[in-house]
Design an enzyme around this catalytic site. Structure first.
Site, PDB file in Angstrom:
ATOM      1  N   ARG A   1       0.848  -1.187   0.000  1.00  0.00           N
ATOM      2  CA  ARG A   1       0.000   0.000   0.000  1.00  0.00           C
ATOM      3  C   ARG A   1       0.885   1.239   0.000  1.00  0.00           C
ATOM      4  NH1 ARG A   1      -2.044  -3.629   3.868  1.00  0.00           N
ATOM      5  NH2 ARG A   1      -4.219  -4.282   3.535  1.00  0.00           N
TER       6      ARG A   1
ATOM      7  N   LYS B   1      -1.351  -2.473   7.825  1.00  0.00           N
ATOM      8  CA  LYS B   1      -2.634  -1.884   8.193  1.00  0.00           C
ATOM      9  C   LYS B   1      -3.417  -2.863   9.061  1.00  0.00           C
ATOM     10  CE  LYS B   1      -6.880  -0.207   5.997  1.00  0.00           C
ATOM     11  NZ  LYS B   1      -7.578  -0.064   4.711  1.00  0.00           N
TER      12      LYS B   1
ATOM     13  N   HIS C   1      -2.936   2.906  -5.993  1.00  0.00           N
ATOM     14  CA  HIS C   1      -3.674   1.731  -5.531  1.00  0.00           C
ATOM     15  C   HIS C   1      -3.956   0.767  -6.675  1.00  0.00           C
ATOM     16  CE1 HIS C   1      -5.478  -0.178  -2.100  1.00  0.00           C
ATOM     17  NE2 HIS C   1      -6.553  -0.484  -2.809  1.00  0.00           N
TER      18      HIS C   1
ATOM     19  N   ARG D   1      -1.153  -1.541  -7.077  1.00  0.00           N
ATOM     20  CA  ARG D   1      -1.295  -2.660  -6.125  1.00  0.00           C
ATOM     21  C   ARG D   1      -2.246  -3.707  -6.701  1.00  0.00           C
ATOM     22  NH1 ARG D   1      -1.622  -4.395  -0.545  1.00  0.00           N
ATOM     23  NH2 ARG D   1      -3.766  -4.712   0.127  1.00  0.00           N
TER      24      ARG D   1
ATOM     25  N   HIS E   1      -4.351  -8.730   3.517  1.00  0.00           N
ATOM     26  CA  HIS E   1      -5.797  -8.630   3.677  1.00  0.00           C
ATOM     27  C   HIS E   1      -6.225  -9.314   4.978  1.00  0.00           C
ATOM     28  CE1 HIS E   1      -6.591  -8.125  -0.920  1.00  0.00           C
ATOM     29  NE2 HIS E   1      -6.320  -6.977  -0.331  1.00  0.00           N
TER      30      HIS E   1
ATOM     31  N   TYR F   1      -9.597 -10.605  -7.108  1.00  0.00           N
ATOM     32  CA  TYR F   1      -8.609 -11.030  -8.104  1.00  0.00           C
ATOM     33  C   TYR F   1      -8.979 -12.356  -8.753  1.00  0.00           C
ATOM     34  CZ  TYR F   1      -6.610  -7.278  -5.524  1.00  0.00           C
ATOM     35  OH  TYR F   1      -6.450  -6.064  -4.905  1.00  0.00           O
TER      36      TYR F   1
END
Length: 368
Positions: A211, A235, A314, A317, A339, A348
């Site tokens: 990120r 994150k 983003h 990414r 994630h 994806y």
């Protein structure tokens, strides 16, 4: 002198704001925040308090609470709320003149309330071991998912880099951009100064899926070039002492090595500056950590000239993730991207279904 990690600094600021705002809330909200503090970041909890502030202020304005302040709102007033009151609050959020909320924001605010009501009715107890809230009106509220993986994938289709484009974009940053800017001396000067750094950042994201916030917070000590590893504050991870090891692919190694050889001299970087990515701003004698906004603007600048104006940091990414998922399963992709659940990673799966079918069609056309 050790430069503090930016993520930790922001957490300290948010924690201070949280402590300042908590006394204005009812006692049961303070109890709920204490319960959640080990699991959620101060930033998330601060958003919860803002949502509760909006809700309690609305309750009082509508006469559904007799409290003179939000702090004085009672459990009984929450317990006797009717379904039409919650519907009216939802309507208020979507139609109010000042600061009208999007569908996503409304869902988030209602989700915050559901978390509080669930805690009060299912977890918290009074001195007689009974739930603090005997009736939970929010349990009746259905919060529709605002982003289905399939829908997100459909929106991304055609707006990310695929296959050869990943390498082409890095090559464009290094050389193609200068050819397009021949008549713009200022742009050429800036490009000559920063092309290796800019290509390195783009390559790193396209070969690791980091990120932008994770890239900004990287320090020199977080890079293990030999083992193709970075140590990242991810994150949602509240353990401020632990950095997650994240691998980057071989393709990014050369760009990183080249940039590292230039980092100190070209950007006049002082030894006390620990940041990996440095900018030398106009009028300043020393380089300092690049900002999130600077990286975002930089990628958009190159993307526009590359012929993909919709490309953002983003989406780089997303480009990596789509390419990575073609060679790995959903669990490895989830781990690489950081994630919280595979639900997010499902994007994806939908993207690669289309990508693979198109690749097969191209191969068939080539063989005709």
């Amino acid at each position: 002198m050790e430069v503090p990690n930016l993520t930790n600094v922001q957490k300290e600021i948010d924690r201070r704001k949280l402590d300042e705002k908590l006394p204005s809330m009812p006692w049961f909200v303070q109890q709920f925040i204490d319960y959640k503090l080990p699991d959620l970041s101060p930033s998330t909890l601060l958003e919860y308090l803002r949502d509760y502030d909006t809700f309690f202020t609305w309750l009082r304005a509508e006469g559904l609470s007799q409290a003179e302040s939000n702090q004085a709102v009672t459990l009984l007033e929450l317990e006797v709320l009717r379904m039409d009151s919650v519907t009216a609050f939802r309507l208020y959020l979507t139609t109010r003149r000042e600061g009208k909320n999007s569908r996503i924001t409304v869902s988030r605010k209602l989700s915050s309330l559901r978390s509080l009501f669930h805690y009060l009715s299912q977890i918290a107890e009074d001195e007689d071991f009974y739930p603090l809230l005997k009736r939970n009106i929010m349990a009746k509220i259905e919060i529709k998912r605002t982003h289905k993986p399939k829908d997100t994938a459909a929106k991304l289709k055609g707006k990310i880099l695929e296959e050869e484009e990943l390498l082409e974009f890095i090559g464009y940053i290094l050389e193609g951009y200068a050819a397009d800017m021949q008549k713009n001396k200022q742009a050429l000067y800036s490009h000559e100064l920063n092309k290796e750094r800019d290509a390195c950042i783009a390559s790193l994201i396209l070969n690791s899926g980091l990120r932008v916030s994770e890239v900004v917070n990287l320090n020199v000590d977080d890079l293990d070039l030999g083992n193709k590893l970075l140590y990242v504050y991810r994150k949602g991870n509240n353990d401020e002492t632990f950095k997650t090891p994240v691998y980057f692919r071989e393709q990014a190694k050369d760009e990183l090595a080249t940039y590292m050889s230039l980092r100190q001299m070209r950007y006049r970087t002082p030894k006390r500056e620990k940041a990996l990515f440095i900018a030398l701003r106009n009028g300043e004698s020393e380089g300092s950590r690049m900002t999130k906004r600077a990286i975002q603007a930089m990628i958009m600048k190159y993307a526009k000239c590359f012929g993909k104006p919709y490309l953002t940091v983003h989406k780089l990414r997303h480009s990596f993730a789509t390419d990575y998922y073609l060679q790995n399963d959903i669990y490895k992709t989830k781990e690489q991207l950081g994630h919280a659940s595979t639900e997010t990673t499902e994007i994806y799966a939908h993207l690669t279904d289309k990508t693979m079918s198109e690749a097969i069609e191209r191969r068939l056309e080539d063989n005709v």
